[in-house]
Structures are given as structure tokens and as C-alpha cells.
Write a protein that holds these residues in place. Structure first.
Motif, mmCIF file in Angstrom:
data_model
loop_
_atom_site.group_PDB
_atom_site.id
_atom_site.type_symbol
_atom_site.label_atom_id
_atom_site.label_comp_id
_atom_site.label_asym_id
_atom_site.label_seq_id
_atom_site.Cartn_x
_atom_site.Cartn_y
_atom_site.Cartn_z
ATOM 1 N N ALA A 52 0.880 -1.143 0.085
ATOM 2 C CA ALA A 52 -0.076 0.111 -0.084
ATOM 3 C C ALA A 52 0.902 1.331 0.011
ATOM 4 C CB ALA A 52 -0.922 -0.128 1.189
ATOM 5 N N ASN A 53 2.109 1.002 0.466
ATOM 6 C CA ASN A 53 2.917 2.018 0.410
ATOM 7 C C ASN A 53 2.261 3.185 1.029
ATOM 8 O OD1 ASN A 53 2.284 3.438 -1.934
ATOM 9 N ND2 ASN A 53 3.348 1.829 -2.910
ATOM 10 N N ALA A 54 1.919 3.260 2.170
ATOM 11 C CA ALA A 54 1.167 4.457 2.708
ATOM 12 C C ALA A 54 1.970 4.978 4.041
ATOM 13 C CB ALA A 54 -0.321 4.143 3.212
ATOM 14 N N CYS A 55 2.779 3.990 4.721
ATOM 15 C CA CYS A 55 3.381 4.444 5.748
ATOM 16 C C CYS A 55 4.515 5.090 5.635
ATOM 17 C CB CYS A 55 3.407 3.247 6.775
ATOM 18 S SG CYS A 55 4.892 2.354 6.719
ATOM 19 N N ARG A 56 5.336 4.940 4.995
ATOM 20 C CA ARG A 56 6.447 5.560 4.293
ATOM 21 C C ARG A 56 7.723 5.566 5.449
ATOM 22 N NH1 ARG A 56 4.950 6.607 -0.672
ATOM 23 N NH2 ARG A 56 6.339 7.960 -1.044
ATOM 24 N N VAL A 59 11.065 4.243 3.559
ATOM 25 C CA VAL A 59 11.830 5.138 2.521
ATOM 26 C C VAL A 59 13.274 5.024 2.315
ATOM 27 C CG1 VAL A 59 9.817 6.803 2.166
ATOM 28 C CG2 VAL A 59 11.728 7.004 3.916
ATOM 29 N N PRO A 70 9.784 4.812 -1.633
ATOM 30 C CA PRO A 70 9.125 3.772 -0.814
ATOM 31 C C PRO A 70 9.819 2.285 -1.244
ATOM 32 C CG PRO A 70 7.343 4.006 -2.160
ATOM 33 C CD PRO A 70 8.354 5.184 -2.509
ATOM 34 N N SER A 73 7.609 -0.853 -2.406
ATOM 35 C CA SER A 73 6.948 -0.737 -3.692
ATOM 36 C C SER A 73 7.755 -0.415 -5.002
ATOM 37 C CB SER A 73 5.502 -0.156 -3.546
ATOM 38 O OG SER A 73 5.803 1.221 -3.530
ATOM 39 N N VAL A 96 8.516 9.750 10.601
ATOM 40 C CA VAL A 96 7.084 9.045 10.364
ATOM 41 C C VAL A 96 7.108 8.140 11.744
ATOM 42 C CG1 VAL A 96 6.233 6.786 9.288
ATOM 43 C CG2 VAL A 96 7.325 8.674 7.691
ATOM 44 N N ILE A 174 -2.929 2.382 11.945
ATOM 45 C CA ILE A 174 -2.243 3.437 11.271
ATOM 46 C C ILE A 174 -2.791 3.437 9.748
ATOM 47 C CG2 ILE A 174 -0.194 2.827 12.770
ATOM 48 C CD1 ILE A 174 0.670 1.061 10.397
ATOM 49 N N LEU A 175 -3.763 3.097 9.599
ATOM 50 C CA LEU A 175 -4.419 3.245 8.115
ATOM 51 C C LEU A 175 -3.360 2.622 7.172
ATOM 52 C CD1 LEU A 175 -7.148 4.680 8.056
ATOM 53 C CD2 LEU A 175 -6.024 6.644 6.877
ATOM 54 N N TYR A 177 -4.315 0.195 5.335
ATOM 55 C CA TYR A 177 -5.142 -0.206 4.200
ATOM 56 C C TYR A 177 -5.055 -2.085 3.801
ATOM 57 C CZ TYR A 177 -5.362 4.398 2.332
ATOM 58 O OH TYR A 177 -5.684 5.846 2.291
ATOM 59 N N ASN B 395 1.277 6.113 -6.527
ATOM 60 C CA ASN B 395 2.831 6.193 -6.478
ATOM 61 C C ASN B 395 3.201 6.362 -7.984
ATOM 62 O OD1 ASN B 395 4.974 5.836 -4.343
ATOM 63 N ND2 ASN B 395 2.921 5.067 -3.374
ATOM 64 N N GLY B 547 -4.790 11.671 3.297
ATOM 65 C CA GLY B 547 -4.915 10.838 4.495
ATOM 66 C C GLY B 547 -3.971 9.729 4.255
ATOM 67 N N GLN B 548 -3.855 9.534 2.934
ATOM 68 C CA GLN B 548 -3.083 8.316 2.563
ATOM 69 C C GLN B 548 -1.683 7.685 3.213
ATOM 70 O OE1 GLN B 548 -2.297 5.614 -1.663
ATOM 71 N NE2 GLN B 548 -2.320 7.627 -1.661
ATOM 72 N N CYS B 549 -0.742 8.898 3.222
ATOM 73 C CA CYS B 549 0.495 8.467 3.845
ATOM 74 C C CYS B 549 0.583 9.407 5.000
ATOM 75 C CB CYS B 549 1.780 9.020 2.694
ATOM 76 S SG CYS B 549 1.821 10.598 2.354
ATOM 77 N N VAL B 550 1.540 8.800 5.881
ATOM 78 C CA VAL B 550 1.852 9.376 7.292
ATOM 79 C C VAL B 550 2.339 10.665 7.057
ATOM 80 C CG1 VAL B 550 2.957 8.937 9.378
ATOM 81 C CG2 VAL B 550 1.787 7.063 8.248
ATOM 82 N N PRO B 551 3.391 11.026 6.432
ATOM 83 C CA PRO B 551 4.088 12.321 6.502
ATOM 84 C C PRO B 551 3.175 13.521 6.294
ATOM 85 C CG PRO B 551 5.475 10.945 5.231
ATOM 86 C CD PRO B 551 4.140 10.038 5.486
ATOM 87 N N ARG B 553 -0.425 13.055 6.171
ATOM 88 C CA ARG B 553 -1.674 12.921 7.149
ATOM 89 C C ARG B 553 -1.432 13.570 8.381
ATOM 90 N NH1 ARG B 553 -2.823 7.193 7.137
ATOM 91 N NH2 ARG B 553 -1.830 6.890 9.218
ATOM 92 N N CYS B 588 10.436 15.939 6.270
ATOM 93 C CA CYS B 588 9.799 14.472 6.060
ATOM 94 C C CYS B 588 8.679 14.637 5.039
ATOM 95 C CB CYS B 588 9.353 14.197 7.477
ATOM 96 S SG CYS B 588 8.554 12.630 7.352
ATOM 97 N N ALA B 592 9.115 12.554 1.940
ATOM 98 C CA ALA B 592 8.699 11.218 2.055
ATOM 99 C C ALA B 592 7.251 10.998 1.663
ATOM 100 C CB ALA B 592 8.968 10.789 3.434
ATOM 101 N N ILE B 594 3.783 10.966 -0.768
ATOM 102 C CA ILE B 594 3.476 10.494 -1.731
ATOM 103 C C ILE B 594 3.245 11.316 -2.881
ATOM 104 C CG2 ILE B 594 1.966 8.876 -3.469
ATOM 105 C CD1 ILE B 594 1.090 7.452 -0.659
#
Lengths: 309, 616
Positions: A52-56, A59, A70, A73, A96, A174-175, A177, B395, B547-551, B553, B588, B592, B594
Motif C-alpha cells: 500500500a506504501n502508505a506508512c513511508r 523510504v 518507498p 513498492s 514517520v 495506522i491506516l 489499508y 505512487n 490521508g493516505q501517507c503518514v508524512p 496525514r 519529512c 517522504a 507520496i
């Protein structure tokens, strides 16, 4: 069988932290790092799901790229030069972790203490965490009350216990996904949950915040299996943890075959004090890839019905 | 998939009809029609057919919203059956957009702009009056028929303060209030007449040097005949003579760069798509200009819609696209109507359709209406939104030229970028490139707003200095002192009064470590409380982060909290520590995140700290 019929894959060579490594074309940077034994932190990544490469948090710095990539992915490319421990990488990973740990309850995410220490992350520097918000599920999109900054906003919300099988504690979400993907097109095709809302107010939700028994949920528990933070949990595990009696070190894990149908899924029975407290399935199993149905996952009560005649 | 609908929620006839108006009548039992097909009377065959129509989800949600003012469980059920989509999924999409409601809402809603340009001309005061005389945001009128909400920039900054009135019903109606007053907004809330439709004033009207704006200077939208009489469609004829490769060659030689903010060479993008073997190719015109302070695309679409249609047709011809989309932000009812009627006219007259101008190529354009999401102006989020998903950026790689809309090679261009094309084709690329500078060719539209004497869209050649542009617009209004300029909008950067000699070119702003962004030049006079303005920018990014990526969001929230502490003076460990938090979070987000939203979410704030010395 089908794997044997595939055309041979080309190998490509790239450089990670000054070491040269050969990987199959199509492999990710994370895969290449693992080949070299470079420990890369991951949270939203799951071996069984599409990244999902959402948390980063994974990286890395790719030479010539404006922003970090990321590792989970980004496909490795021939001649790529990758840094996994540069100043920029360490900074973003640390941030992060601080951003997540200051807004989410990560007390049941096993990797977190190690990651925080490794990157010297200090999540408490953003201030004391804000209390749970009972209205979090119904936030109006694109609006918020201006903060005074004296507490750090959190995703804390009341725990959802609306069925007998599992507990949803989205304060720990932590969303990533993963549960949405597992419930939806990647595994179960049930689509009971989805990400709703936007930005910091984004959350996992059923339609109109319906309770699970009113939703499409079939209680396969595959969302629990992929949840990396314990936001989704067996009722049995949740209860034991609440009592302070969850003792993973004292548990045995017995692999067996599910007795219910002819598919023959592997079950891993987690047993504490001679009682089954959780059921999982091995991620690397050809058929299940960690998945089960409601019967395999939750239908174990008869095993411990000791009072039966 | 076993479709599980919301138990007991039945759609009303009005909701059914609203959906039929977008989706057509239900075909068979699968999508809610009669179950009487096949020998047994139980065959339903259109499952796949309805699922591939997912791209109609946002228009269908809009149909429900416009009919009854919100997306009810019954309406959502019907929509889910019609398109075979899970309710949780559709709920997730609906809640992504700020203009759609999933809780009961009054039929009439007035969105009052609280963003930076409107703030400069008294929107805070206007909002305070509405609060006092009508009630708090979201509160209903006595008869329950109306409410109001604060809104991010409505793109009316040349005639601020602004509001948008939406009336749901059998004949839904939306209209913009510009140069508005609390009295007019209250009148609109009461269902009365808030005054005449707003007029756009082009300060440079009549200037023979205008290129992009030469037709837009008239006071209304031009008709197709007027457009042709003024040289319209000559460029498309010329394009057909040149052939697709010829057009791309001219565009490459013109050195046209994207005007949406990223300044990517347009010809290179077109060539990459034209060469892709995968078919079909798609063309997406990005008309989602939601950058606070930006309104240039609005003016083009309202006044000169055929220019955009012709430009898109040339782009499609050159890159092999048969289908184009114009994604217009939901806050732009008037530009949407102007463009829609122009599209209808062009289609009737054979300028769109199966055989464009008898030249044996086919191309058609569809409008997609956004629903209140700044992020959907991001080039991949726009695809997700058109496809009927949450507008979350993808991405990259793969890039849109390889895998874009519906996974196919796609050209995405901003409105302003596209309308440069007819000139390039007619005058030749090298001749176009004579205007401007070596690294920035042609003319550029700038949106002058805030405390400026004559706000509006200005067209100047690249290389014009900021001072020349500023003087052209008459400088600060009311003879006050200039405090600073915000260039490029919320994702841009601040400039000091002593930096006015900056030449407006891509290369010069890059060297000066700032950006042209979307062409916003927000003039701020000495009275502006800059820290408060920064709070608004921070709130904007927090509200608009997908809201997708932490940095992004969480980073946009932490940035806002640190600013709040600085503004209130209740810092945690001193000003320097807070500034460090902003800088570290910013780094960040830049590195980092997206997409471009997160990557630029701190740039204006950091530039105010670094360049203007706010808080020091």
C-alpha cells in the motif's frame, strides 16, 4: 506447476549502500535489501498483500531522485544506486515513527520499541496525547476545529465491540489499508469495510458506521490476520490483554489441519493455559496465504468443550 | 461479491429518478430492473456491464446530492445495486469529498469562502455577521431549509469575498456570489435574490498584445460562430495539415511547459503518450484549480470555452486520444455550464464526435465535476476520482504517460497549458518560443488578488518582473504599504518587498528558491496579521490532505499545532524549538510524502519563517 512454465526472469544489478546486489527484474528495493540482509523497517507492508506504501517508514534514497522512494513498492532498476541509511532517510524514518507514535496507540505493535530506539524517535515531543474522540467516525470532511497545540491530536476513539468474535480498536489504526485490501479484492471479496473520510480524520469504516453484524462482514477474520498493530483482535486475546494476562511467551503454537471442509487449510492454534486463544494460518501456505474462513478461524470452541458427556 | 445493502433503507422515487438521469434506466435484474429474462425468467447478465461503469460513481453521487441535499442510505443502496458496488466502498468515496454529505442536510447550503484572498477583503467580518444573524456554521434556519459552511478558496479571488449557493431539488441550482456581503449571503440563505450574477473584469481588456486572453476580454462567453470569426478552429485545420508528429514537433520546439505548477515540457509528455502502443489513449484536462488564490482557468472556461475545446482536440489528434475528460472543480458552476453548452454546440456542428471537421478522426469530451477536494488536482488523484475512487494519488512510477486513466497512456494538461497550443500550431513552435525567455517561453497568466488595486487575471510574457506585474495591477490598494507577496498559492512561497525585481520565469524563481506555482500573486498589505494567515494555510493543508501517507496525514496536523503554539505564545520549550518542529516535519513531508500536496505543504509556511522572519 504454473511457475515452471514461466519464462526465465532476467537478473538486474543495482547498488545498495555501496554493495552490489543482483535481483530478479520486478523485485522491489525492499526485496533487494533483504537479499543483502539490510534490515528495513516496515509497518504497512505485508508479504501477502500488494504494497500500500502508505506508512513511508521504509523510504530509501535513490540517487538522482528528488524525493525518497518507498522500498516496499519501488521496483529495483538496473544501475540504481540506493542509500538506506543516509541522513535524509534516517530523518524521514524517524519523523514517520514520531508522527505515528504520537497519534496512534502502538502498544501492541511489536516492532515499535525497536524502531523508536533505532531512529532515536521522541514522539512525546509534540505534547501530551489528546483524549479519545467519540465523534471521530462522523467528522465532516474537510473541516476541523482549530487546535491550540497544547495537546497532540490523536486518532483515539472508543473501542468497538459489536460482535462476539472480534474487537476493533481504531485508536491503534495506522491506516495501512491492509484490512480493506484483505476484506476486498485481494482476498475475501466481501468489501465490508473501506477507508472513509479524509486526511487526519480518515478511518476504516463500514457504510454509515454500521455495526459489523449489520454490515457485509462474514467474520473470516482475515483482517485480523493482516493487521500489523493489533487494532483488530480476537475477543479472546483482547479480554486476556485487558486482564493483563496475555502471555505470548507461555503460548504454544500447534499446526494442524482444519477439520471443516475438503480444502484442508492449515491452522495454527495458539494455546495458553490449555485453551485456544487465537487461530492463525501460515502466511507462506500455497492455498491460504494466511487466510481462513469463519469456521477455521473461530470455530474451535468444540475442541475445548470439556464438560461434554 | 455478495452485495450486502444497508438493511431496510429504501430509495425514494426522487432518488431513483436522479440516478436514472445519470445511469439510464436499469437494464435487468442485476442492476435493479425487472428479473424476467431468459427461459426461466431468472437470468441477469449485466453484472460486468454495470461494474465497468464505476466511473459514473461520482456523477451518480452528485445526482443524489443535488436532488435531496445529501446521500441517504436508501439512495446509496440504489446506487450500489445499479453499479454493483459495495456500500462501504461507496460510503468511503462519498466521505472523501467535502461537498457531498452523508448525514441529513438542508436542501440549501451556502459555502462561504474563508480562504486567504477573501480574508484580505473582510471575509472574517462577513462570517462573523452571518454567525451573529443566522447562527453557527451547520446550524439550520428556522424552517430547516438552509444552512451555511465555511469553505476553502472558491476561485473568485478577483471579486472577493465570495460564496457558493447550492439548492438541491427537482431542479437543482448552484450559483456563485462574488463581491458579496453578509446581507446578500443572508438573503441567499433565506431563499431570496442575492443580486445579479457576478461579472469578471479583465483589467487588460483591449490590449492588443494579449494572446491567451484576447477573446476572454469580451464580457460574455463567445459563441462558436464568434469564435470562428475570430480565427477559431484555424489551428485545428493547421494541425491536421501538420499531422500528429508535426504537431508534436511544433509543441516541442515551442518549449511549452506545463502551467499547472510542475513546468514539465508539454511536447515531451505528448510524444511519450503518442508512442505508447497500448490503446486507447486518454486526454485529461485538469480544470480542478483549487490552489487558494487561483482563478485563471475559471476565466478561460467561462469566457473562451471553445479555445479549450479546440486545444484539447488538437492535443487528442496529436497523441491519438479518442476520449477526453475535463475535470472541473465542484465549486465552479458557471464555468461548467459555459463549457457544457460550448461542448454541446461543438458536437452539433461536427467539431467533436466521430468525424471531427470531416477529417476522419474521432474525439469527444466529457465533463467531470469534482466535489470539493484540492487533492484531485494532483495528476494521478484526478484519475482515481474520474474512475470513481477516492481521490488518493498513486505512487509514481508508473507515470501517467505509461499507465494513467483506466491504466492506459494518458495526457494530463492544465487548462492554461492547453490553450497555448493553438497559437503554437498557427505560428510555429520556434516563433512561439521567441516570446519569453530561453527557459520559459510564451506568456503566462497570473492571478493578482488580495490587497491589490486592480485584481484579476493578467497575461504577461515570461521574463516580466514581479514589480512590472505588480505595478500593472496598480500596487497595494488604498495607498497602504506592501508587507509581502505570496506567490504560487498555498503551495507557493512568500516574497519580501525588496524582491520585487524577480523576473517571472521558471528558471529565475527556481534560483530564488521559490515557485510560480499556479500563478497566484497574492498581495498582502501592512495590516495583515501574518501568523494568522499562516494558520489558515496550515488549516488548508490539514483539511485537504487525502490521508493516505503518514508524512502528510499527520505532518500537516503537527505543523498546524506548532504554529498554533507560536501564535498563542504558549510554546513547548521556546520559539526555536517550535521552529525546529516545523522545519523537521516539513523536511519529512517534502521527502517522504507520496504526492505534491504533502511535498509542498510546508513550503509557504517555511518561507514565511525563513524569508520574512515571522516569529523571530
Amino acid at each position: 506447476m504454473s511457475e515452471l512454465l514461466l519464462a526465465p526472469k532476467r537478473m538486474i544489478e543495482l547498488e545498495i549502500d555501496g554493495q552490489s546486489v543482483r535481483v530478479f527484474e520486478g523485485e522491489t528495493i525492499l526485496g533487494a535489501c533483504r537479499r543483502l540482509g539490510i534490515d528495513t523497517p516496515t509497518l504497512c507492508y505485508g508479504d501477502t498483500l500488494e504494497p500500500a506504501n502508505a506508512c513511508r517508514v521504509c523510504v530509501v534514497e535513490v540517487e538522482g531522485a528528488r524525493v525518497l522512494a518507498p522500498a516496499c513498492s519501488r521496483k529495483a532498476e538496473a544501475g540504481m544506486k540506493v542509500q538506506t541509511d543516509s541522513e535524509r532517510v534516517r530523518h524521514s524514518r524517524k519523523m514517520v515513527l514520531e508522527l505515528l507514535a504520537s497519534s496512534v496507540d502502538l502498544s501492541t505493535t511489536d516492532e515499535i520499541p525497536g524502531y523508536l530506539e533505532r531512529y532515536d524517535a521522541q514522539p512525546e515531543r509534540f505534547g501530551p496525547p489528546a483524549p479519545p474522540d467519540p465523534d471521530r467516525d462522523r467528522k465532516r470532511t474537510g473541516h476541523h476545529v482549530e487546535p491550540d497545540g497544547q495537546t497532540a491530536a490523536t486518532v483515539y476513539a472508543p473501542v468497538k465491540i459489536d460482535n462476539e468474535l472480534y474487537v476493533r480498536d481504531y485508536s491503534k489504526c495506522i491506516l495501512c489499508y491492509k484490512c480493506v485490501d484483505a476484506c476486498g479484492e485481494q482476498f475475501q471479496n466481501t468489501f465490508a469495510i473501506h477507508v472513509a473520510g479524509r486526511g487526519f480524520d480518515a478511518r476504516i469504516s463500514t457504510e454509515y458506521v454500521a455495526e459489523l453484524p449489520d454490515s457485509a462482514c462474514v467474520y473470516c477474520g482475515n483482517c485480523i490476520a493482516v493487521c500489523p498493530t493489533g487494532a483488530l483482535m480476537f475477543v479472546s486475546e483482547h479480554a486476556l490483554r485487558a486482564e493483563g494476562d496475555w502471555r505470548e511467551d507461555d503460548q504454544t503454537v500447534t499446526t494442524t489441519v482444519c477439520p471443516y471442509c475438503g480444502v484442508g487449510c492449515n491452522l495454527e492454534l495458539h494455546v495458553q493455559d490449555n485453551t485456544i486463544v487465537k487461530v492463525t494460518s501460515p502466511d507462506d501456505h500455497d492455498i491460504t496465504r494466511g487466510n481462513l474462513c469463519i469456521k477455521g478461524r473461530f470455530g474451535f470452541q468444540h475442541v475445548q468443550a470439556r464438560d461434554a458427556p | 461479491m455478495d452485495l450486502h445493502l444497508v438493511p431496510g433503507a429504501i430509495p425514494t422515487t426522487a432518488e431513483r429518478l436522479a440516478l436514472d438521469s445519470v445511469l439510464g434506466p436499469a437494464v435487468d435484474g442485476w442492476d435493479g430492473g425487472t428479473r424476467l429474462q431468459g427461459p426461466e425468467g431468472n437470468t441477469a447478465s449485466s453484472g460486468h456491464a454495470s461494474r465497468v461503469r464505476r466511473h459514473l460513481l461520482l456523477p451518480a453521487l452528485w445526482a443524489l446530492q443535488e436532488r435531496i441535499g445529501w446521500i441517504s442510505p436508501g439512495g446509496l443502496n440504489e446506487l450500489c445495486s445499479r453499479l454493483t458496488l459495495p456500500p462501504a466502498d461507496v460510503y468511503g468515496v462519498a466521505t472523501f469529498y467535502a461537498m457531498l454529505a452523508v448525514e441529513p442536510r438542508s436542501a440549501r447550503v451556502v459555502h462561504v469562502c474563508e480562504d486567504i484572498a477573501c480574508k484580505c477583503v473582510g471575509s472574517d467580518d462577513l462570517i462573523a455577521q452571518i454567525e451573529e444573524r443566522f447562527g453557527a456554521e451547520g446550524e439550520l434556519s428556522d424552517d430547516g431549509s438552509a444552512t451555511w459552511y465555511r469553505s476553502p478558496c472558491l476561485g473568485q479571488c478577483d471579486r472577493a469575498p465570495a460564496a457558493l449557493v447550492s439548492d438541491a431539488g427537482e431542479e437543482p441550482h448552484e450559483r456563485t456570489l462574488a463581491l458579496t456581503t453578509a446581507v446578500a449571503v443572508l438573503e441567499a440563505l433565506a431563499g431570496g435574490d442575492p443580486g445579479p450574477a457576478p461579472v469578471t473584469v479583465l483589467p487588460q481588456a483591449g490590449d492588443p498584445a494579449l494572446r491567451l486572453l484576447r477573446r476572454a476580454a469580451s464580457t460574455r462567453s463567445v459563441s462558436l460562430d464568434e469564435y470562428r470569426a475570430q480565427g477559431g478552429y484555424a489551428a485545428l485545420r493547421r494541425a491536421v495539415e501538420l499531422g500528429p508528429e508535426g504537431v508534436i514537433r511544433e509543441v516541442k520546439e515551442s518549449k511549452l511547459q506545463g502551467r499547472g505548477g510542475a513546468a514539465f515540457p508539454t511536447g515531451v509528455k505528448w510524444e511519450a503518450v503518442a508512442r505508447q502502443p497500448a490503446r486507447p489513449h486518454y486526454l485529461v484536462c485538469n480544470a480542478d484549480e483549487s490552489e487558494p488564490g487561483t482563478f485563471k482557468d475559471r476565466v478561460i472556461m467561462e469566457r473562451d470555452p471553445f479555445a479549450l475545446i479546440e486545444s484539447m482536440t488538437i492535443a487528442a489528434y496529436a497523441t491519438g486520444c479518442e476520449h477526453g475528460y475535463v475535470y472541473i472543480r465542484g465549486e465552479y458552476p458557471e464555468p461548467q455550464h459555459a463549457l457544457q453548452s460550448a461542448l454541446d454546440e461543438a458536437r452539433v456542428r461536427g467539431y467533436l464526435g466521430d468525424d471531427v471537421m470531416g477529417e476522419r478522426f474521432s474525439f469527444d469530451i466529457e465533463i467531470r465535476k469534482g466535489a470539493g477536494a484540492y487533492i484531485c488536482g494532483e495528476e494521478t488523484a484526478i484519475f482515481e476520482s474520474i474512475e470513481g475512487n477516492r481521490g488518493e494519488p498513486r505512487n509514481k512510477p508508473p507515470f501517467p504517460v505509461v499507465e494513467g486513466l483506466f491504466g492506459k497512456p494518458t495526457v494530463v494538461n492544465n487548462v492554461e497549458t492547453l490553450v497555448n497550443v493553438p497559437d503554437i500550431v498557427l505560428r510555429s513552435g520556434p516563433s512561439y518560443a521567441e516570446t519569453g525567455t530561453e527557459g520559459s517561453t510564451g506568456t503566462k497568466l497570473f492571478c493578482l488578488c488580495g490587497h491589490v488595486e486592480r485584481p484579476g487575471v493578467y497575461e504577461v510574457p515570461f521574463g516580466t518582473t514581479l514589480r512590472e506585474l505588480y505595478d500593472l495591477a496598480g500596487g497595494v490598494m488604498g495607498g497602504k504599504e506592501l508587507q509581502c507577496i505570496l506567490m504560487g498559492g498555498a503551495a507557493g512561497g512568500f516574497l519580501r518587498p525588496d524582491e520585487l525585481d524577480l523576473p517571472l520565469t521558471f528558471e529565475a524563481v527556481r534560483e530564488a528558491k521559490t515557485t510560480l506555482g499556479s500563478g497566484v500573486v497574492l498581495v498582502l498589505d501592512e495590516t495583515v496579521d501574518l501568523p494568522r494567515l499562516l494558520m489558515r494555510l496550515a488549516a488548508f493543508f490539514r483539511n485537504e490532505s487525502c490521508g493516505q501517507c503518514v508524512p502528510c496525514r499527520v505532518g500537516t496536523v503537527r505543523q498546524q499545532e506548532a504554529l498554533a503554539r507560536l501564535v498563542s505564545g504558549k510554546t513547548a520549550g521556546g520559539v526555536q524549538k517550535e521552529l525546529a518542529v516545523i522545519a523537521e516535519v516539513g523536511q519529512c513531508m517534502r521527502d517522504a510524502s507520496i504526492c505534491g500536496l504533502g511535498q509542498t505543504a510546508s513550503s509557504a509556511i517555511e518561507s514565511a519563517i525563513g524569508r520574512l522572519g515571522v516569529f523571530s
